[in-house]
Write a protein that holds these residues in place. Structure first.
Motif, PDB file in Angstrom:
ATOM      1  N   GLN A 466       0.837  -1.205   0.000  1.00  9.96           N
ATOM      2  CA  GLN A 466       0.000   0.000   0.000  1.00  9.96           C
ATOM      3  C   GLN A 466       0.868   1.250   0.000  1.00  9.96           C
ATOM      4  OE1 GLN A 466      -2.167  -0.759   3.563  1.00  9.96           O
ATOM      5  NE2 GLN A 466      -3.675  -2.091   2.601  1.00  9.96           N
ATOM      6  N   ASN A 467       1.869   1.265   0.867  1.00  9.45           N
ATOM      7  CA  ASN A 467       2.756   2.420   0.952  1.00  9.45           C
ATOM      8  C   ASN A 467       3.556   2.603  -0.342  1.00  9.45           C
ATOM      9  OD1 ASN A 467       1.784   2.414   3.522  1.00  9.45           O
ATOM     10  ND2 ASN A 467       3.691   1.818   4.507  1.00  9.45           N
ATOM     11  N   GLN A 468       4.040   1.505  -0.904  1.00  7.21           N
ATOM     12  CA  GLN A 468       4.839   1.589  -2.122  1.00  7.21           C
ATOM     13  C   GLN A 468       4.019   2.098  -3.304  1.00  7.21           C
ATOM     14  OE1 GLN A 468       6.628  -2.235  -2.829  1.00  7.21           O
ATOM     15  NE2 GLN A 468       8.118  -2.041  -1.153  1.00  7.21           N
ATOM     16  N   ILE A 469       2.780   1.663  -3.409  1.00  3.58           N
ATOM     17  CA  ILE A 469       1.913   2.101  -4.515  1.00  3.58           C
ATOM     18  C   ILE A 469       1.665   3.596  -4.442  1.00  3.58           C
ATOM     19  CG2 ILE A 469      -0.414   1.904  -5.476  1.00  3.58           C
ATOM     20  CD1 ILE A 469      -0.326  -1.077  -4.604  1.00  3.58           C
ATOM     21  N   VAL A 470       1.314   4.093  -3.243  1.00  2.30           N
ATOM     22  CA  VAL A 470       1.061   5.530  -3.080  1.00  2.30           C
ATOM     23  C   VAL A 470       2.341   6.333  -3.338  1.00  2.30           C
ATOM     24  CG1 VAL A 470       0.425   7.307  -1.406  1.00  2.30           C
ATOM     25  CG2 VAL A 470      -0.876   5.182  -1.498  1.00  2.30           C
ATOM     26  N   GLU A 471       3.461   5.867  -2.839  1.00  2.38           N
ATOM     27  CA  GLU A 471       4.733   6.560  -3.072  1.00  2.38           C
ATOM     28  C   GLU A 471       5.038   6.639  -4.569  1.00  2.38           C
ATOM     29  OE1 GLU A 471       8.246   5.522  -0.752  1.00  2.38           O
ATOM     30  OE2 GLU A 471       6.939   4.593   0.742  1.00  2.38           O
ATOM     31  N   PHE A 472       4.874   5.533  -5.269  1.00  2.00           N
ATOM     32  CA  PHE A 472       5.207   5.513  -6.703  1.00  2.00           C
ATOM     33  C   PHE A 472       4.295   6.455  -7.489  1.00  2.00           C
ATOM     34  CE2 PHE A 472       4.763   3.726 -10.993  1.00  2.00           C
ATOM     35  CZ  PHE A 472       6.090   3.750 -11.401  1.00  2.00           C
ATOM     36  N   ILE A 473       2.990   6.407  -7.224  1.00  2.00           N
ATOM     37  CA  ILE A 473       2.068   7.302  -7.937  1.00  2.00           C
ATOM     38  C   ILE A 473       2.390   8.755  -7.610  1.00  2.00           C
ATOM     39  CG2 ILE A 473      -0.357   7.967  -8.169  1.00  2.00           C
ATOM     40  CD1 ILE A 473      -1.134   5.102  -7.645  1.00  2.00           C
ATOM     41  N   LEU A 474       2.776   9.035  -6.367  1.00  2.00           N
ATOM     42  CA  LEU A 474       3.117  10.397  -5.965  1.00  2.00           C
ATOM     43  C   LEU A 474       4.348  10.900  -6.724  1.00  2.00           C
ATOM     44  CD1 LEU A 474       2.584  12.783  -4.077  1.00  2.00           C
ATOM     45  CD2 LEU A 474       4.000  11.655  -2.365  1.00  2.00           C
ATOM     46  N   ILE A 475       5.350  10.039  -6.875  1.00  2.00           N
ATOM     47  CA  ILE A 475       6.575  10.432  -7.582  1.00  2.00           C
ATOM     48  C   ILE A 475       6.311  10.630  -9.072  1.00  2.00           C
ATOM     49  CG2 ILE A 475       8.891   9.664  -8.222  1.00  2.00           C
ATOM     50  CD1 ILE A 475       9.012   8.181  -5.531  1.00  2.00           C
ATOM     51  N   GLU A 476       5.482   9.754  -9.649  1.00  3.06           N
ATOM     52  CA  GLU A 476       5.211   9.790 -11.085  1.00  3.06           C
ATOM     53  C   GLU A 476       3.859  10.430 -11.397  1.00  3.06           C
ATOM     54  OE1 GLU A 476       7.460   8.968 -13.166  1.00  3.06           O
ATOM     55  OE2 GLU A 476       8.868   7.969 -11.801  1.00  3.06           O
ATOM     56  N   THR A 477       3.410  11.373 -10.575  1.00  4.03           N
ATOM     57  CA  THR A 477       2.082  11.977 -10.745  1.00  4.03           C
ATOM     58  C   THR A 477       1.918  12.629 -12.113  1.00  4.03           C
ATOM     59  OG1 THR A 477       1.803  12.350  -8.375  1.00  4.03           O
ATOM     60  CG2 THR A 477       0.516  13.744  -9.850  1.00  4.03           C
ATOM     61  N   ARG A 478       2.894  13.428 -12.524  1.00  2.00           N
ATOM     62  CA  ARG A 478       2.769  14.150 -13.800  1.00  2.00           C
ATOM     63  C   ARG A 478       2.676  13.193 -14.985  1.00  2.00           C
ATOM     64  NH1 ARG A 478       7.209  19.048 -12.937  1.00  2.00           N
ATOM     65  NH2 ARG A 478       6.060  20.114 -11.252  1.00  2.00           N
ATOM     66  N   GLU A 479       3.448  12.132 -14.950  1.00  2.00           N
ATOM     67  CA  GLU A 479       3.438  11.174 -16.053  1.00  2.00           C
ATOM     68  C   GLU A 479       2.164  10.338 -16.071  1.00  2.00           C
ATOM     69  OE1 GLU A 479       4.699   9.222 -19.425  1.00  2.00           O
ATOM     70  OE2 GLU A 479       5.599  10.979 -18.439  1.00  2.00           O
TER      71      GLU A 479
END
Length: 486
Positions: A466-479
């Motif tokens: 759960q934490n990894q998914i949110v972190e990844f989407i947060l980092i790659e939000t613009r893309e």
């Protein structure tokens, strides 16, 4: 001459005529009673009879009804003295808060209590020395029979909190900083609740269907006289105890008539009560915002993003992006509940009002909204697919897999997710001031935005993903959301 006769009686058994089957209990009146001393006590005896006329195996087996004192002694001889000892006993200082008394809400005040767990109660003392006092000196007694215990995060901002709700409606919060200690107490109390509740139900079932089981309250007049050493029960308590007596099981014709009258009135009330739709049309019952399904809420409001989410995010953007620990620090729970009540009642909400000046109250209400969704922002059926996507090693392929999954979500989920992650990306831009890193935001919003429908004992593993998914989407939000860099 007398001694010779005694010797003959001992050496040769007397020749007895054949004995006919007993027709009544008077056939054993000539039996010689022999007292056998208990190995546990020299003063109290167990009455066991052996007949010189008939053997015990020849007699019809009948239930032996003894006084409770004798029965308890008998059990001690057979099963050991530990039969009536508490199943488990723990003693430790714990933080306790009583939030409800018989269904009436109380102000939550945490206090360090000396907590003692017995076989059916949780005893709370203000100080360890209070345990030497009489029962009247106890600060509080939590009856565990029929109670309910569960972990809770909504009732307190503290960690490792579980709630005990008694069968009378009283609610207690118990907390300790050590998770292992809290888990140990929670498991022990749950086992005690299950054991005491099972014993109570078993007792009632046996007591109502069989006369062979000894009554729990042996001081009742209908079950023999009490022991001379037994204290006389308080008449006030005896009134409630007499519910087990046979006299209370006999209902008169007037009682039956009263019951029939109550049933008829209930039937009339049920048939005449208005429907839910009618109550909603008259405005007596309003659809809530918190706890409402995201699709239903957006359909009702005619939007793709709930209005409450937009209002909260706008308020945080205006005055909270640089606040230390913006989403990590918890706001005042009472104020958050007040804000929730206003939103659910569809009253005008002005977050610029002075009562909402603490930005942590706004962020706390926003997190509560997402936690109380019947289905999370990441729907249940997509949980495992997101987990598999985040396991992909190559970043470019991982971005494409996550982006494709988000595009498959319902429109309200997509738009709400887009707006929320765009906001969190702006929060991340102020990380030097608010001290909120991608990992910190992932820890806060991971369990808030997604969780599996059925947790098969993999809570720790699921939380990592759960934490990894949110972190990844947060980092790659613009893309992922095709947001231009502004």
């Amino acid at each position: 001459m007398a001694s010779t006769r005694i010797t003959n009686l001992q050496s040769k058994p007397p020749v007895l005529p054949p004995v006919l089957p007993l027709q009544s209990s008077t056939a054993a009146q000539g039996a010689v009673q022999m007292r056998i001393k208990s190995a546990q006590s020299s003063t109290e005896r167990l009455s066991q009879s052996k007949s010189m006329v008939l053997q015990e195996s020849d007699l019809p087996q009948k239930p032996i009804v003894r006084h409770r004192r004798n029965q308890s002694q008998h059990n001690v001889v057979v099963a050991g003295a530990a039969l009536f000892e508490p199943l488990v006993e723990l003693k430790e200082h714990l933080n306790v808060a009583k939030i409800s008394e018989s269904g009436k809400k109380q102000r939550k005040n945490w206090a360090l209590m000396w907590t003692v767990l017995t076989s059916d109660q949780l005893l709370l003392y203000k100080d360890k020395q209070d345990t030497s006092q009489k029962p009247g000196g106890k600060t509080d007694v939590v009856q565990l029979c029929g109670a309910v215990i569960e972990w809770t995060k909504e009732k307190s901002s503290r960690k490792n909190v579980f709630q005990i709700t008694t069968n009378t409606g009283s609610e207690y919060l118990v907390q300790t900083d050590s998770y292992s200690t809290a888990n140990k107490w929670c498991d022990a109390i749950r086992k005690t609740i299950d054991s005491s509740t099972k014993d109570e139900q078993s007792f009632r079932l046996r007591r109502s269907n069989s006369t062979e089981i000894l009554p729990r309250h042996s001081s009742l007049p209908s079950y023999g006289s009490a022991s001379p050493n037994t204290k006389r029960q308080n008449p006030v308590h005896r009134r409630s105890i007499n519910m087990f007596g046979s006299s209370k099981l006999k209902h008169s014709t007037s009682d039956s008539a009263d019951k029939n009258g109550v049933k008829n009135r209930l039937k009339k009330f049920i048939t005449r009560r208005p429907s839910m739709k009618t109550l909603q049309e008259k405005g007596l019952i309003k659809d809530r915002v918190f706890g409402c399904h995201l699709l239903s809420l957006c359909e009702r409001e005619g939007t793709t993003v709930p209005k409450f989410v937009r209002v909260c995010l706008d308020a945080v953007d205006k005055r909270g992006l640089d606040v230390d620990g913006i989403y990590r620090v918890s706001g005042n729970l009472a104020t958050i509940q007040k804000l929730r009540f206003i939103v659910d009642q569809e009253e005008d909400l002005d977050l610029d009002h002075s009562q909402w000046e603490d930005i942590h109250v706004v962020t706390g209400a926003l997190k509560m909204f997402f936690r109380e969704l019947p289905e999370p922002l990441f729907p249940f059926r997509f949980f495992q697919q997101f987990v598999e996507a985040v396991k992909i090693k190559e970043t470019k392929n991982k971005v494409q897999a996550v982006k494709k999954l988000i595009q498959q979500l319902p429109k309200p989920n997509q738009e709400t997710m887009r707006l929320l992650f765009s906001h969190l990306h702006r929060v991340l831009a102020y990380s030097k001031k608010n001290l909120m890193s991608t990992q910190g935001i992932g820890i806060v919003f991971g369990p808030t935005l997604m969780w599996p429908e059925l947790d098969a004992g993999n809570m720790a593993v699921n939380m990592v993903y759960q934490n990894q998914i949110v972190e990844f989407i947060l980092i790659e939000t613009r893309e992922i959301f095709n947001i231009d860099g502004k």
